[in-house]
Design an enzyme around this catalytic site. Structure first.
Site, PDB file in Angstrom:
ATOM      1  CB  SER A 148      29.988  37.718  59.997  1.00 10.75           C
ATOM      2  OG  SER A 148      29.020  38.660  59.581  1.00 10.75           O
ATOM      3  CE1 TYR A 161      25.987  33.687  61.314  1.00  7.01           C
ATOM      4  CE2 TYR A 161      26.295  36.045  60.964  1.00  7.01           C
ATOM      5  CZ  TYR A 161      26.597  34.742  60.629  1.00  7.01           C
ATOM      6  OH  TYR A 161      27.496  34.485  59.632  1.00  7.01           O
TER       7      TYR A 161
END
Lengths: 257, 472
Positions: A148, A161
Site C-alpha cells: 500500500s 497499518y
C-alpha cells in the site's frame, strides 16, 4: 527496474485472501487470461462462490480453500494445499490478505496490534517464503503482493497499518533481488485506497482518490505481463509518493493528511 | 488500502461488534424525482449481508440493486440502504436442465452476456437489462411476452431468502410457498434474496424477427395489439405521447420472435452476445427544451420507418432494450426529474382508460417521450405482482412542479374508477388508500410479512408511504 522480456501470465494461480473485491477483480483478470485459480479465503463459502463464477464465465479450472491468515502454520501450508487442490503446479501466487484496523483502535487496544501484526506481517512473511520456495525453480512464474502507499510514509492517522505494509514492501524488494535472476517475476503492488469494503464509509464513494477494483486489476495484470517490480495503482501515486518521501518529517507532519 | 486523506464521514452509528461502516449516499430512483441522503452498506460477502441485517444500527433496511425502480422503492429515509451490487456472481449453470443460479446482485446484462453465446435467453426481460436479478424478482418484472410467458416469477425454480432473524429460507412454488409468493413481487420487504435459480429459454440464434405495423389512433393500436398477440411471443406498441384529437394514441406495433438457425439469412452470425456494460452516458442534465424536439424526432423516426408494414431482423439489444444504448437517459429530463406512470387496465375498460389518461396528461402539457402499450395475460403467483389480464400503458411524466401531484392524483382516480392498478416499480406518488384499493391481496401480503419479518426490519420510503411497512 524492469527487465525487457514481456510474457504472458499463465498456469494456475493461488490467490490468498480471495474474499476482497480487489482480489476478486485480479482473479477475474487472471481467469480472462486462461489461468486456473485456487481461491483461498477465511470464508470458504465466499471463495467457492467466486470459484464457481470464474469457472463458469471463463471456462477455467478453479478450486476453493478455507484459509485463516491469523494462523501462521496454515499460511505456511497453503501453497502445498493449493497444489494438491488443482493439478498442474502453481504458476503464480497473489498475496491479498490483510487487515486494516482504525489507528485509534490500535492505540488503545493491544489485541488489535497483535491481530494486525499476526495477519499483515507474521502470516504474510511466512506465506511469501513458502510461496517463494515453490516458485523459485519455476522460471516464468510470479509472486505478487498487495502492499500500500501507506507503507511509503508514516502518517499520523494510519502508521500502524503503514508499518506492516512497509515490512511487506521491504520483503518484496529482497525477494525480487533473490528470485528475479531465476526469472521469477516479483511484483509489489502499491495501491492507493481502492473502492472496496476497507474504504467503504471511510472515503466518500465518489472520491476521485478511490480506484476501482477493475482498474487495479488492469494495472496489476499489465505490470505482471511487463515483469515489473513495483506498480503504483493508479499511476499518479508514484510521483505523489516520490514527492512525499522527499519531504522532511517536520514538513510532512504539518500536511493536512 | 489506506490512503492519504481520511474523511470525517465515518458513521457515528457503528455498533459494538458490527465491523462494517456505512457510507452516506445521496440516492434517488431512476426518475431522479425524490432524492434522499442516508447511510448505505455495500456488502461484498453473504456474511456481511447477514451482519447488516442482524446488527446494523439503523432501524430499518431497504434493498437496492441497480436503482432502476423509478420512485422511492429503494430509498429509506432515516433507515439504511443495502446495495447488492457487489454480489453478482453466477453460481451454477445446467444446460441440460436449462437453469442458471446466480446471486441477487447479478445484472440481467451479465447473465445475458453469459447465456446468449451458450444458446439461452432469459425467459422474461424488462425494457432494460441493467437491473439485478434480485430487483427483477422483487418487482416481478414482465416483458413483451407477458401474454405468453407471464412474469419472471413464473420461471423461478428456487430462491434463497435471508430473513430478518439471520436464518436462510429456501423457497419455491412447492417449498415455503407462502414466503415465495410474498417475495416474488414483494419489493424486497420479506428478506434479502441471496441467490435464485431461473429456468432458461433455449434460443438457436440471438436474432429476433420483427414485424412492424402502424396504427393511426388508439382504437386501431389496441385492436391490432389484441389481434396480433397470438401471432408472436413478443408484442408491444410504442405510442406517440404528443398526438391529440383524432390521432390520439397513434403508434407503432412491434411483434417479434426468436429466429431459428435455419431461418437465418446468409451473412448473419448464428451466435452472438450482448455487451455487459451500458452505452455512453448522457453527460449532462438536459435543458428541458431539448426534450420535445428529441421526442418528436425519435417518434417520427420510428413511425415513418415502420411504413405500412415491415419485417426485418433485429439484434437482441435494439429489440428488447432500445434505451440501454444510452447510459443514463433519465438525465434527459433535467434536474427536476420525472415520474413514470404505468397503469394496468382490464381489457373491457382499456380503450376508455388509455384515452382518458393520455388526454389528462396532454391537457397538462406534461406529455413527453414515447408511451408504451402492451397486453397482459393471466396473473402469476406473486401476491403483490402487478400484471393481470388487460392492457398496460407506461408513460413518462416530467416533473411539472406543483402541478405534478394533482395530475397524478387525477390519473389515480381514473385508474381506480376503471378497475386498474399501478406498478410498484414505477410508483412515486400514490397514497396508501389508493394502493390498498388497487391490490386486494394486500392483507395477505402483510400477514406473511409479519410472520417473516416480525420487527419490520425490511422497509423503504415507498413501503411506509403505501402501508406495506410500518413507520419505525
Amino acid at each position: 527496474m524492469r527487465s525487457t522480456a514481456k510474457g504472458p501470465v499463465k498456469g494456475n494461480v493461488l490467490v490468498a485472501g480471495a474474499g476482497s473485491a480487489l482480489a476478486r477483480a485480479v482473479a477475474e483478470g487472471l481467469a480472462a487470461r486462461g489461468c486456473g485459480l485456487v481461491l483461498a479465503a477465511r470464508d470458504e463459502g465466499e471463495a467457492a462462490r467466486t470459484a464457481a463464477d470464474l469457472a463458469l464465465r471463463f471456462g477455467v479450472a478453479t478450486a476453493a480453500l478455507g484459509f485463516d491468515a491469523r494462523d501462521a502454520v496454515a499460511a505456511a501450508a497453503l501453497p502445498a494445499r493449493a497444489e494438491a487442490a488443482l493439478p498442474g503446479g502453481l504458476g503464480g501466487v497473489l498475496v491479498a490478505f490483510a487487515v486494516m484496523p482504525d489507528q485509534e483502535t490500535v492505540e488503545r487496544d493491544v489485541a488489535a496490534i497483535h491481530d494486525l501484526v499476526d495477519v499483515n506481517v507474521r502470516a504474510t512473511l511466512v506465506f511469501i517464503e513458502a510461496a517463494a520456495a515453490r516458485l523459485e525453480n519455476r522460471p516464468g512464474s510470479f509472486l505478487c503482493a498487495f502492499s500500500s502507499v501507506a507503507g511509503d510514509r508514516g502518517r499520523r492517522k494510519n502508521y500502524a497499518y503503514g508499518a506492516t505494509k512497509a515490512a511487506l514492501s521491504a520483503a518484496m524488494e529482497g525477494l525480487w533481488a533473490r528470485l528475479s535472476p531465476k526469472r521469477v517475476t516479483v511484483l509489489c503492488v502499491n495501491a492507493g485506497p481502492a473502492d472496496g469494503a476497507m474504504s467503504w464509509g471511510v472515503f466518500p464513494p465518489d472520491s476521485p482518490l478511490l480506484v476501482s477494483p477493475e482498474r487495479v486489476a488492469r494495472d496489476v495484470l499489465s505490470a505482471l505481463e511487463h515483469r515489473r517490480r513495483v506498480v503504483y495503482t493508479p499511476w499518479f501515486w508514484r510521483p505523489v509518493m516520490a514527492l512525499l518521501r522527499a519531504l522532511p518529517a517536520p514538513v510532512f507532519r504539518r500536511l493536512p493528511i | 488500502m489506506a490512503g492519504l486523506s481520511d474523511v470525517s464521514d465515518v458513521s457515528a452509528l457503528r455498533a459494538e461488534g458490527f465491523p462494517y461502516r456505512a457510507a452516506r449516499l445521496s440516492l434517488s430512483g431512476w426518475g431522479r424525482f425524490a432524492v434522499e441522503a442516508g447511510p448505505a452498506y455495500r456488502p461484498e460477502t453473504w456474511r456481511a449481508v447477514e451482519a447488516a441485517v442482524r446488527s446494523a444500527p439503523e432501524p430499518t433496511l431497504a434493498l437496492r440493486g441497480l436503482g432502476r425502480s423509478y420512485g422511492d422503492s429503494a430509498l429509506n429515509g432515516a433507515g439504511a440502504v443495502v446495495l447488492t451490487e457487489r454480489l453478482g456472481r453466477i453460481l451454477a449453470f445446467d444446460p441440460d436442465g436449462r437453469t442458471v443460479t446466480c446471486e441477487a446482485g447479478t445484472s440481467l446484462a451479465r447473465l445475458l452476456a453469459f447465456l446468449l453465446p451458450r444458446g439461452f435467453f432469459l425467459p422474461v426481460v424488462p425494457g432494460t437489462r441493467f437491473v439485478t436479478v434480485g430487483g427483477a424478482l422483487a418487482a416481478d418484472v414482465h416483458g413483451k411476452n407477458h401474454h405468453v410467458d407471464g412474469t419472471i416469477g413464473r420461471h423461478v425454480e428456487e430462491l434463497t431468502l435471508l430473513l430478518a432473524s439471520g436464518e436462510t429460507l429456501r423457497c419455491s412454488p412447492t417449498r415455503n410457498a407462502e414466503a415465495f409468493d410474498a417475495t416474488i413481487g414483494g419489493m424486497g420487504l420479506t428478506g434479502v434474496i441471496l441467490s435464485a435459480t431461473l429456468r432458461l429459454l433455449p434460443v438457436e440464434t440471438p436474432w429476433v424477427r420483427v414485424v412492424r405495423r402502424r396504427g393511426r389512433n388508439l382504437e386501431e393500436v389496441l385492436a391490432r395489439l389484441e389481434e396480433e398477440e397470438s401471432l408472436s411471443r413478443y408484442s408491444v406498441a410504442w405510442i406517440d405521447g404528443l398526438a391529440r384529437g383524432r390521432a390520439l394514441g397513434r403508434g407503432v406495433l412491434m411483434r417479434g420472435d426468436h429466429v431459428l438457425a435455419a431461418e437465418l439469412p446468409r451473412g448473419k452470425a448464428v451466435s452472438g452476445s450482448l455487451p455487459e456494460r451500458p452505452g455512453p452516458n448522457v453527460p449532462f442534465e438536459a435543458p428541458s427544451a431539448l426534450l420535445s424536439p428529441l421526442t418528436i424526432s425519435a417518434f417520427d423516426a420510428l413511425y415513418y420507418a415502420a411504413g405500412r408494414d415491415s419485417t426485418g431482423l433485429s439484434g437482441p439489444a435494439s429489440f428488447f432494450f432500445p434505451l440501454d444504448a444510452l447510459g443514463s437517459w433519465n438525465r434527459l429530463y433535467g434536474r427536476r426529474g420525472f415520474v413514470q406512470y404505468q397503469a394496468l387496465l382490464p381489457r373491457e375498460t382499456a380503450a376508455e382508460g388509455c384515452r382518458r389518461l393520455l388526454e389528462e396528461i396532454s391537457r397538462e402539457r406534461a406529455a413527453s417521450f414515447l408511451a408504451v402499450l402492451k397486453t397482459t395475460g393471466p396473473e402469476g403467483r406473486g401476491v403483490l405482482s402487478f400484471p393481470k389480464p388487460g392492457v398496460t400503458l407506461g408513460l413518462d411524466v416530467p416533473n411539472v412542479g406543483e402541478r405534478l401531484r394533482p395530475l397524478v392524483r387525477r390519473l389515480d382516480e381514473i385508474l381506480l374508477a376503471l378497475g386498474g392498478r399501478l406498478y410498484l416499480a414505477k410508483d412515486a406518488l400514490t397514497d396508501a388508500a389508493t394502493f390498498a384499493a388497487m391490490y386486494p391481496r394486500l392483507p395477505e401480503f402483510l400477514d406473511v410479512k409479519r410472520r417473516l419479518d416480525p420487527n419490520g426490519r425490511f422497509s423503504s420510503s415507498q413501503a411506509r408511504r403505501l402501508g406495506l411497512a410500518e413507520e419505525r
